[in-house]
Motif scaffolding. Structure first.
Motif, mmCIF file in Angstrom:
data_model
loop_
_atom_site.group_PDB
_atom_site.id
_atom_site.type_symbol
_atom_site.label_atom_id
_atom_site.label_comp_id
_atom_site.label_asym_id
_atom_site.label_seq_id
_atom_site.Cartn_x
_atom_site.Cartn_y
_atom_site.Cartn_z
ATOM 1 N N ALA A 14 52.856 -18.192 63.399
ATOM 2 C CA ALA A 14 53.841 -17.538 64.267
ATOM 3 C C ALA A 14 54.516 -16.380 63.542
ATOM 4 O O ALA A 14 54.744 -15.318 64.133
ATOM 5 N N ILE A 15 54.796 -16.547 62.269
ATOM 6 C CA ILE A 15 55.390 -15.468 61.474
ATOM 7 C C ILE A 15 54.414 -14.309 61.358
ATOM 8 O O ILE A 15 54.799 -13.138 61.479
ATOM 9 N N ALA A 16 53.148 -14.615 61.148
ATOM 10 C CA ALA A 16 52.131 -13.563 61.035
ATOM 11 C C ALA A 16 52.014 -12.766 62.334
ATOM 12 O O ALA A 16 51.829 -11.553 62.306
ATOM 13 N N LYS A 17 52.144 -13.466 63.467
ATOM 14 C CA LYS A 17 52.042 -12.788 64.761
ATOM 15 C C LYS A 17 53.270 -11.946 65.068
ATOM 16 O O LYS A 17 53.169 -10.918 65.732
ATOM 17 N N ASP A 18 54.441 -12.399 64.623
ATOM 18 C CA ASP A 18 55.669 -11.648 64.862
ATOM 19 C C ASP A 18 56.575 -11.763 63.640
ATOM 20 O O ASP A 18 57.442 -12.640 63.577
ATOM 21 N N PRO A 19 56.374 -10.888 62.661
ATOM 22 C CA PRO A 19 57.166 -10.962 61.426
ATOM 23 C C PRO A 19 58.667 -10.773 61.624
ATOM 24 O O PRO A 19 59.450 -11.115 60.746
ATOM 25 N N SER A 20 59.070 -10.269 62.779
ATOM 26 C CA SER A 20 60.501 -10.061 63.026
ATOM 27 C C SER A 20 61.155 -11.253 63.733
ATOM 28 O O SER A 20 62.326 -11.174 64.094
ATOM 29 N N ASP A 21 60.431 -12.347 63.914
ATOM 30 C CA ASP A 21 60.975 -13.530 64.592
ATOM 31 C C ASP A 21 61.766 -14.384 63.600
ATOM 32 O O ASP A 21 61.178 -15.083 62.770
ATOM 33 N N PRO A 46 55.958 -23.032 46.950
ATOM 34 C CA PRO A 46 56.807 -22.643 45.814
ATOM 35 C C PRO A 46 58.259 -22.429 46.261
ATOM 36 O O PRO A 46 58.518 -21.848 47.325
ATOM 37 N N GLN A 47 59.171 -22.902 45.463
ATOM 38 C CA GLN A 47 60.591 -22.827 45.807
ATOM 39 C C GLN A 47 61.054 -21.400 46.076
ATOM 40 O O GLN A 47 61.840 -21.161 46.992
ATOM 41 N N LYS A 48 60.563 -20.447 45.300
ATOM 42 C CA LYS A 48 60.961 -19.049 45.501
ATOM 43 C C LYS A 48 60.556 -18.557 46.888
ATOM 44 O O LYS A 48 61.281 -17.785 47.514
ATOM 45 N N GLU A 49 59.399 -18.987 47.364
ATOM 46 C CA GLU A 49 58.937 -18.569 48.684
ATOM 47 C C GLU A 49 59.805 -19.189 49.783
ATOM 48 O O GLU A 49 60.117 -18.533 50.775
ATOM 49 N N ILE A 50 60.200 -20.437 49.596
ATOM 50 C CA ILE A 50 61.076 -21.091 50.573
ATOM 51 C C ILE A 50 62.397 -20.327 50.673
ATOM 52 O O ILE A 50 62.850 -19.991 51.769
ATOM 53 N N VAL A 51 62.998 -20.046 49.538
ATOM 54 C CA VAL A 51 64.270 -19.323 49.523
ATOM 55 C C VAL A 51 64.100 -17.946 50.152
ATOM 56 O O VAL A 51 64.926 -17.510 50.963
ATOM 57 N N ALA A 52 63.025 -17.251 49.817
ATOM 58 C CA ALA A 52 62.796 -15.902 50.357
ATOM 59 C C ALA A 52 62.683 -15.928 51.883
ATOM 60 O O ALA A 52 63.254 -15.066 52.566
ATOM 61 N N GLN A 53 61.963 -16.899 52.421
ATOM 62 C CA GLN A 53 61.819 -16.980 53.883
ATOM 63 C C GLN A 53 63.142 -17.353 54.543
ATOM 64 O O GLN A 53 63.474 -16.849 55.620
#
Length: 114
Positions: A14-21, A46-53
């Motif tokens: 879903a993020i890939a289809k609409d990165p602004s969602d 990875p924890q860094k990716e979780i925080v970034a999202q």
């Protein structure tokens, strides 16, 4: 656990289809936090990716108390307690009458000894 990865993958799609969602990012980060904390996601994100999202969800919709909650949880479990407190305060300010939010963040705040 066997369905956890499939559900998280659907949110990633879903993020890939609409990165602004912001909701897709928020829920992906939430799933990732839960998978990591409860050990049902293998391999864990990875924890860094979780925080970034989580932070990206807040940036996309700063008025979403749920996004701030997820960011707070991500910061709590990565031991970034000053940032946890900030995001928890933001979430509580945006939704002061949300009992679930109060309870969830209250439990983490209590675990900090406050």
């Amino acid at each position: 656990p066997e369905n956890f990865g499939t559900a998280r993958a659907a949110l990633k799609e879903a993020i890939a289809k609409d990165p602004s969602d912001p909701k897709a990012r928020r829920e992906w980060a939430w799933f990732s936090v839960l998978g990591w904390v409860f050990g049902v996601d293998y391999p864990p994100v990875p924890q860094k990716e979780i925080v970034a999202q989580a932070i990206k969800a807040v940036q996309l919709d700063p008025a979403d108390a749920g996004a701030h909650k997820v960011a707070a949880f991500a910061y709590f479990f990565t031991k970034q307690l000053d940032l946890f407190e900030y995001e928890a305060q933001q979430a509580l300010a945006l939704a002061p009458y949300d009992a679930e939010l109060q309870a969830m963040l209250g439990a983490l705040i209590a675990n900090m000894g406050q």
